[in-house]
Design a protein around this motif. Structure first.
Motif, PDB file in Angstrom:
ATOM      1  N   ASP A 202      -7.937   7.170  33.361  1.00 48.30           N
ATOM      2  CA  ASP A 202      -8.046   5.885  32.629  1.00 48.30           C
ATOM      3  C   ASP A 202      -9.526   5.641  32.413  1.00 48.30           C
ATOM      4  O   ASP A 202      -9.825   4.976  31.493  1.00 48.30           O
ATOM      5  CB  ASP A 202      -7.344   4.855  33.407  1.00 48.30           C
ATOM      6  N   LEU A 203      -9.907   5.836  32.863  1.00 49.07           N
ATOM      7  CA  LEU A 203     -11.771   5.580  33.109  1.00 49.07           C
ATOM      8  C   LEU A 203     -12.120   6.502  32.032  1.00 49.07           C
ATOM      9  O   LEU A 203     -13.789   6.447  31.079  1.00 49.07           O
ATOM     10  CB  LEU A 203     -12.757   4.925  33.705  1.00 49.07           C
ATOM     11  N   LYS A 204     -11.442   7.916  31.446  1.00 48.30           N
ATOM     12  CA  LYS A 204     -12.565   8.982  30.491  1.00 48.30           C
ATOM     13  C   LYS A 204     -12.897   8.021  28.813  1.00 48.30           C
ATOM     14  O   LYS A 204     -12.489   7.056  28.123  1.00 48.30           O
ATOM     15  CB  LYS A 204     -11.776   9.675  30.445  1.00 48.30           C
ATOM     16  N   MET A 205     -14.070   8.138  28.512  1.00 44.00           N
ATOM     17  CA  MET A 205     -14.791   7.345  27.143  1.00 44.00           C
ATOM     18  C   MET A 205     -13.699   7.629  26.449  1.00 44.00           C
ATOM     19  O   MET A 205     -13.724   6.595  25.410  1.00 44.00           O
ATOM     20  CB  MET A 205     -15.681   8.370  26.671  1.00 44.00           C
ATOM     21  N   SER A 206     -12.664   8.508  26.385  1.00 46.25           N
ATOM     22  CA  SER A 206     -12.077   8.609  24.711  1.00 46.25           C
ATOM     23  C   SER A 206     -11.145   7.853  24.648  1.00 46.25           C
ATOM     24  O   SER A 206     -10.235   7.151  23.716  1.00 46.25           O
ATOM     25  CB  SER A 206     -11.350  10.111  24.543  1.00 46.25           C
ATOM     26  N   SER A 207     -10.254   7.063  26.097  1.00 46.22           N
ATOM     27  CA  SER A 207      -9.326   6.155  26.140  1.00 46.22           C
ATOM     28  C   SER A 207     -10.292   4.662  26.045  1.00 46.22           C
ATOM     29  O   SER A 207      -9.491   3.875  25.579  1.00 46.22           O
ATOM     30  CB  SER A 207      -8.985   6.054  28.210  1.00 46.22           C
ATOM     31  N   LEU A 208     -11.293   4.897  25.578  1.00 48.13           N
ATOM     32  CA  LEU A 208     -11.967   3.281  25.632  1.00 48.13           C
ATOM     33  C   LEU A 208     -12.744   3.179  23.863  1.00 48.13           C
ATOM     34  O   LEU A 208     -12.738   2.108  23.871  1.00 48.13           O
ATOM     35  CB  LEU A 208     -12.826   3.447  26.661  1.00 48.13           C
ATOM     36  N   ALA A 209     -12.905   4.199  23.882  1.00 46.16           N
ATOM     37  CA  ALA A 209     -13.117   4.032  22.602  1.00 46.16           C
ATOM     38  C   ALA A 209     -12.348   2.996  20.929  1.00 46.16           C
ATOM     39  O   ALA A 209     -11.030   3.377  21.527  1.00 46.16           O
ATOM     40  CB  ALA A 209     -13.342   5.463  21.771  1.00 46.16           C
ATOM     41  N   PRO A 210     -12.128   2.561  20.472  1.00 40.78           N
ATOM     42  CA  PRO A 210     -11.598   2.010  19.419  1.00 40.78           C
ATOM     43  C   PRO A 210     -11.282   2.541  18.728  1.00 40.78           C
ATOM     44  O   PRO A 210     -11.306   3.065  17.272  1.00 40.78           O
ATOM     45  CB  PRO A 210     -12.439   1.138  18.822  1.00 40.78           C
ATOM     46  N   SER A 211      -9.804   3.294  18.373  1.00 38.99           N
ATOM     47  CA  SER A 211      -9.367   4.421  18.372  1.00 38.99           C
ATOM     48  C   SER A 211      -8.822   4.255  16.914  1.00 38.99           C
ATOM     49  O   SER A 211      -8.478   4.891  15.133  1.00 38.99           O
ATOM     50  CB  SER A 211      -8.316   6.014  18.956  1.00 38.99           C
ATOM     51  N   ARG A 212      -7.864   2.851  16.635  1.00 40.34           N
ATOM     52  CA  ARG A 212      -6.527   2.514  16.106  1.00 40.34           C
ATOM     53  C   ARG A 212      -8.157   1.970  14.648  1.00 40.34           C
ATOM     54  O   ARG A 212      -7.312   2.075  13.605  1.00 40.34           O
ATOM     55  CB  ARG A 212      -6.249   1.843  16.149  1.00 40.34           C
ATOM     56  N   THR A 213      -9.155   1.292  15.517  1.00 39.16           N
ATOM     57  CA  THR A 213      -9.857   1.058  13.844  1.00 39.16           C
ATOM     58  C   THR A 213     -10.954   2.235  13.389  1.00 39.16           C
ATOM     59  O   THR A 213     -10.806   1.918  12.282  1.00 39.16           O
ATOM     60  CB  THR A 213     -11.212   0.511  14.862  1.00 39.16           C
ATOM     61  N   ALA A 214     -10.924   3.994  14.407  1.00 40.94           N
ATOM     62  CA  ALA A 214     -11.188   4.514  13.610  1.00 40.94           C
ATOM     63  C   ALA A 214     -10.439   4.852  12.380  1.00 40.94           C
ATOM     64  O   ALA A 214     -10.750   5.274  10.818  1.00 40.94           O
ATOM     65  CB  ALA A 214     -11.560   5.662  14.221  1.00 40.94           C
TER      66      ALA A 214
ATOM     67  N   HIS B 148     -12.938  -7.447  13.888  1.00 43.89           N
ATOM     68  CA  HIS B 148     -12.380  -8.540  14.376  1.00 43.89           C
ATOM     69  C   HIS B 148     -11.419  -7.342  15.563  1.00 43.89           C
ATOM     70  O   HIS B 148     -11.125  -7.577  15.788  1.00 43.89           O
ATOM     71  CB  HIS B 148     -11.514  -9.111  13.932  1.00 43.89           C
ATOM     72  N   LEU B 149     -10.865  -5.935  14.470  1.00 43.05           N
ATOM     73  CA  LEU B 149     -10.441  -5.045  15.019  1.00 43.05           C
ATOM     74  C   LEU B 149     -10.581  -5.008  16.085  1.00 43.05           C
ATOM     75  O   LEU B 149     -10.200  -4.233  16.822  1.00 43.05           O
ATOM     76  CB  LEU B 149      -9.568  -4.428  13.890  1.00 43.05           C
ATOM     77  N   ALA B 150     -11.967  -4.274  15.940  1.00 41.88           N
ATOM     78  CA  ALA B 150     -12.569  -2.889  15.983  1.00 41.88           C
ATOM     79  C   ALA B 150     -12.711  -3.925  18.156  1.00 41.88           C
ATOM     80  O   ALA B 150     -13.157  -3.643  19.217  1.00 41.88           O
ATOM     81  CB  ALA B 150     -14.016  -2.750  16.355  1.00 41.88           C
ATOM     82  N   ARG B 151     -13.334  -5.220  17.749  1.00 37.71           N
ATOM     83  CA  ARG B 151     -13.786  -6.286  19.096  1.00 37.71           C
ATOM     84  C   ARG B 151     -12.258  -6.296  19.737  1.00 37.71           C
ATOM     85  O   ARG B 151     -12.821  -6.172  20.887  1.00 37.71           O
ATOM     86  CB  ARG B 151     -14.329  -7.170  18.033  1.00 37.71           C
ATOM     87  N   SER B 152     -11.714  -6.111  19.252  1.00 34.84           N
ATOM     88  CA  SER B 152     -10.396  -6.890  19.502  1.00 34.84           C
ATOM     89  C   SER B 152      -9.471  -5.706  20.091  1.00 34.84           C
ATOM     90  O   SER B 152      -9.472  -5.600  21.414  1.00 34.84           O
ATOM     91  CB  SER B 152      -9.080  -7.076  18.666  1.00 34.84           C
ATOM     92  N   GLU B 153     -10.097  -4.300  19.970  1.00 33.63           N
ATOM     93  CA  GLU B 153      -9.342  -3.366  20.753  1.00 33.63           C
ATOM     94  C   GLU B 153     -10.520  -3.070  21.604  1.00 33.63           C
ATOM     95  O   GLU B 153      -9.910  -2.406  22.460  1.00 33.63           O
ATOM     96  CB  GLU B 153      -9.368  -2.081  19.622  1.00 33.63           C
ATOM     97  N   VAL B 154     -11.634  -3.057  21.417  1.00 30.42           N
ATOM     98  CA  VAL B 154     -12.843  -2.718  22.790  1.00 30.42           C
ATOM     99  C   VAL B 154     -12.360  -3.978  23.401  1.00 30.42           C
ATOM    100  O   VAL B 154     -12.520  -3.482  25.127  1.00 30.42           O
ATOM    101  CB  VAL B 154     -13.982  -3.383  22.089  1.00 30.42           C
ATOM    102  N   ASP B 155     -12.074  -4.763  23.672  1.00 32.08           N
ATOM    103  CA  ASP B 155     -11.771  -5.940  24.456  1.00 32.08           C
ATOM    104  C   ASP B 155     -10.984  -5.312  25.297  1.00 32.08           C
ATOM    105  O   ASP B 155     -10.513  -5.514  26.548  1.00 32.08           O
ATOM    106  CB  ASP B 155     -11.762  -7.628  23.863  1.00 32.08           C
ATOM    107  N   GLN B 156      -9.647  -5.298  24.811  1.00 28.31           N
ATOM    108  CA  GLN B 156      -8.347  -4.636  25.486  1.00 28.31           C
ATOM    109  C   GLN B 156      -8.409  -3.505  26.016  1.00 28.31           C
ATOM    110  O   GLN B 156      -8.077  -3.275  27.267  1.00 28.31           O
ATOM    111  CB  GLN B 156      -6.894  -3.901  24.380  1.00 28.31           C
ATOM    112  N   ASN B 157      -9.773  -2.694  25.816  1.00 26.17           N
ATOM    113  CA  ASN B 157     -10.021  -1.223  26.325  1.00 26.17           C
ATOM    114  C   ASN B 157     -10.217  -1.157  27.901  1.00 26.17           C
ATOM    115  O   ASN B 157     -10.332  -1.339  28.847  1.00 26.17           O
ATOM    116  CB  ASN B 157     -10.514  -0.432  25.513  1.00 26.17           C
ATOM    117  N   LEU B 158     -11.875  -2.607  27.462  1.00 30.05           N
ATOM    118  CA  LEU B 158     -12.487  -2.978  28.915  1.00 30.05           C
ATOM    119  C   LEU B 158     -11.372  -3.800  29.300  1.00 30.05           C
ATOM    120  O   LEU B 158     -11.744  -3.287  30.652  1.00 30.05           O
ATOM    121  CB  LEU B 158     -13.489  -3.823  28.601  1.00 30.05           C
TER     122      LEU B 158
END
Length: 128
Positions: A103-115, A29-39
């Motif tokens: 802002d579109l760099k892949m590192s900013s889109l990855a779910p870092s908090r979930t990891a 759930h956290l990963a999904r939320s974080e990916v949604d926010q990053n998208l």
């Protein structure tokens, strides 16, 4: 005494499986939320890129008009004014494009908090 030990072991294993299952669901759930926010943030960045392209096209039109006016008149007054406007628009477009691409760099889109949470949970499980 032996049956009581088996029941408590079974109960303990059941509890561990339930807690592990709940932990995995929470992490997903956290990963999904974080990916949604990053998208969403990526969508804003794409909007900035579109705005930059529109401004850049406008800047090119203004710069072309400035060059034409400057060459036609050689008095430089109207042409230089158009040139200044064109350079200002090009500067704004460059700033928007740079920010959007950054802002579109892949590192900013990855779910870092979930990891980080998964790593911490793994350490906790190993410790237990």
């Amino acid at each position: 005494m032996e049956p009581h030990k088996t029941e408590s072991t079974t109960s303990l294993l059941s509890t561990i499986v339930d807690q592990l299952s709940a932990l995995i669901r929470a992490e997903l759930h956290l990963a999904r939320s974080e990916v949604d926010q990053n998208l969403r943030r990526a969508g804003v960045a794409l909007g900035m890129i579109v705005a930059a392209v529109v401004l850049l096209m406008t800047a090119l039109n203004v710069l072309a008009a400035a060059l034409s006016a400057g060459l036609a008149e050689l008095g430089l007054d109207p042409g230089w004014a158009a040139l200044i406007v064109g350079v200002a628009f090009a500067g704004i477009a460059w700033a928007l494009l740079s920010k959007g691409l950054n802002d579109l760099k892949m590192s900013s889109l990855a779910p870092s908090r979930t990891a980080e949470n998964v790593k911490r949970d793994a350490r906790a499980v190993k410790g237990a």
